[in-house]
Design a protein around this motif. Structure first.
Motif, PDB file in Angstrom:
ATOM      1  N   PRO A 241      24.264  41.805 -35.013  1.00 12.42           N
ATOM      2  CA  PRO A 241      23.707  41.996 -36.371  1.00 12.42           C
ATOM      3  C   PRO A 241      22.302  42.594 -36.346  1.00 12.42           C
ATOM      4  O   PRO A 241      21.982  43.450 -37.185  1.00 12.42           O
ATOM      5  CB  PRO A 241      23.703  40.571 -36.939  1.00 12.42           C
ATOM      6  N   TYR A 242      21.475  42.152 -35.415  1.00 15.12           N
ATOM      7  CA  TYR A 242      20.116  42.680 -35.341  1.00 15.12           C
ATOM      8  C   TYR A 242      20.122  44.172 -35.045  1.00 15.12           C
ATOM      9  O   TYR A 242      19.433  44.959 -35.708  1.00 15.12           O
ATOM     10  CB  TYR A 242      19.327  41.934 -34.266  1.00 15.12           C
ATOM     11  N   TYR A 243      20.916  44.574 -34.053  1.00 15.59           N
ATOM     12  CA  TYR A 243      20.922  45.983 -33.678  1.00 15.59           C
ATOM     13  C   TYR A 243      21.665  46.849 -34.692  1.00 15.59           C
ATOM     14  O   TYR A 243      21.341  48.020 -34.866  1.00 15.59           O
ATOM     15  CB  TYR A 243      21.502  46.157 -32.271  1.00 15.59           C
ATOM     16  N   ALA A 244      22.647  46.286 -35.370  1.00 13.17           N
ATOM     17  CA  ALA A 244      23.301  47.030 -36.448  1.00 13.17           C
ATOM     18  C   ALA A 244      22.302  47.363 -37.547  1.00 13.17           C
ATOM     19  O   ALA A 244      22.297  48.457 -38.113  1.00 13.17           O
ATOM     20  CB  ALA A 244      24.469  46.225 -37.009  1.00 13.17           C
ATOM     21  N   PHE A 245      21.412  46.386 -37.845  1.00 18.22           N
ATOM     22  CA  PHE A 245      20.361  46.614 -38.841  1.00 18.22           C
ATOM     23  C   PHE A 245      19.337  47.625 -38.309  1.00 18.22           C
ATOM     24  O   PHE A 245      18.916  48.540 -39.032  1.00 18.22           O
ATOM     25  CB  PHE A 245      19.675  45.294 -39.191  1.00 18.22           C
TER      26      PHE A 245
END
Length: 329
Positions: A241-245
């Motif tokens: 989720p962090y890297y998708a953001f």
């Protein structure tokens, strides 16, 4: 001690031409994260920082004499981070100031020289010259390399395809003409080469370069191979989720959770990489049989050093091999 499991040159999904390029880019980005991330309490430093330390330690005072060429840079990988950490290290350890002798083997007397010994000793040492890093690949990733090069004046790249087994003469020879030595980097790459190709690359390296380093994040063992790669897959599930953001990429979430291709490929390819990874003895055997000009006499002039440094407690280990011409440390 040799691994209980023999080396097997199996296939990796990310290497296949049919694997979608946008998924390959995400896999390579995840591997770069593995190289450059420092998790407090679990890691003393990132693997890229460890590589910089290993280069600085093994090349010692000669490290500034080299230009480092990454021959399998992919999307950039850890090399930009290695460049940053290595240049930060040498900037704090400037070269030792020297006193010029008068030709008799002794320093000139203060009475016959404009500067006294005290003045020479008090003079600030010359500024440390940064070392340069060059990104190359058989399949150049120019757009990604441009972004990385904008962040450091010591990082550049070659736009055209570069074959590590047939390095362009103007690439390695150009730096030698400047009085520099050429050091080749293989970061998470050497295990991809089968034995004939590995020998061809080593032959070209011995004939045209002054040193090389092989750095792998996995090894042929249960803990350093199977379990480390499995934990890496779990880490991707947590961090997605962090890297998708960060990447503004909802597709990263889709192919991590709904259709879990990314964690599967990273874990599967990690296991295959572990089975393909060579020990230092196996690399040295390839070096002795690579057919370099000069044969055994030339190979005997090279020194192989190796080791394992923990990058993730308790068993994630950076396996490294550094080979240089004898007397050049």
């Amino acid at each position: 001690m040799a691994p209980l499991v023999p080396r097997m040159h199996l296939f990796e999904i990310d290497d296949q031409t049919w694997f979608p390029s946008f998924l390959r880019a995400r896999v390579q980005a995840a591997l770069t994260i593995a190289w450059t991330t420092h998790v407090p309490f679990i890691q003393k430093s990132s693997p890229a920082h460890l590589v910089a330390h290993i280069l600085s330690t093994n090349l010692a005072t000669t490290v500034r004499d080299y230009v480092f060429i990454d021959f399998c840079a992919g999307g950039g990988g850890p090399t930009p981070s290695i460049e940053k950490h290595l240049n930060q290290t040498i900037s704090t350890t400037p070269p030792t100031a020297t006193i010029t002798t008068n030709g008799t083997g002794h320093s000139p007397s203060p009475a016959h020289d404009d500067s006294s010994y005290a003045a020479v000793a008090a003079a600030p040492p010359p500024p440390a010259q940064p070392v340069r890093f060059i990104l190359t690949d058989l399949h150049p990733h120019v757009d990604a390399w441009k972004k990385a090069a904008l962040l450091s004046p010591n990082l550049s790249f070659v736009r055209t395809s570069v074959d590590a087994a047939h390095a362009p003469g103007d690439l390695v020879g150009g730096y030698k003409a400047e009085g520099k030595k050429v050091f080749r980097l293989f970061n998470l790459a050497f295990h991809h080469f089968d034995d004939p190709l590995a020998r061809a690359i080593l032959k070209n390296t011995v004939e045209t370069s002054d040193g090389f380093g092989i750095f792998e994040l996995q090894e042929r063992s249960f803990l350093g191979g199977f379990l480390t790669c499995a934990l890496f897959g779990l880490g991707i599930l947590v961090a997605a989720p962090y890297y998708a953001f960060l990447w503004q990429s909802p597709a990263t979430l889709v192919f991590t959770y709904l259709i879990p291709i990314l964690p599967f490929v990273l874990v599967f390819d990690g296991w295959m990489s572990a089975l393909r990874t060579r020990t230092p003895d196996e690399v040295e055997a390839l070096l002795r049989t690579c057919g370099a000009e000069g044969g055994e006499v030339e190979i005997a002039r090279w020194e192989v050093r190796s080791g394992k440094d923990v990058f993730m407690w308790p068993f994630g280990r950076l396996n490294w091999i550094v080979c240089v011409r004898k007397g050049e440390r």
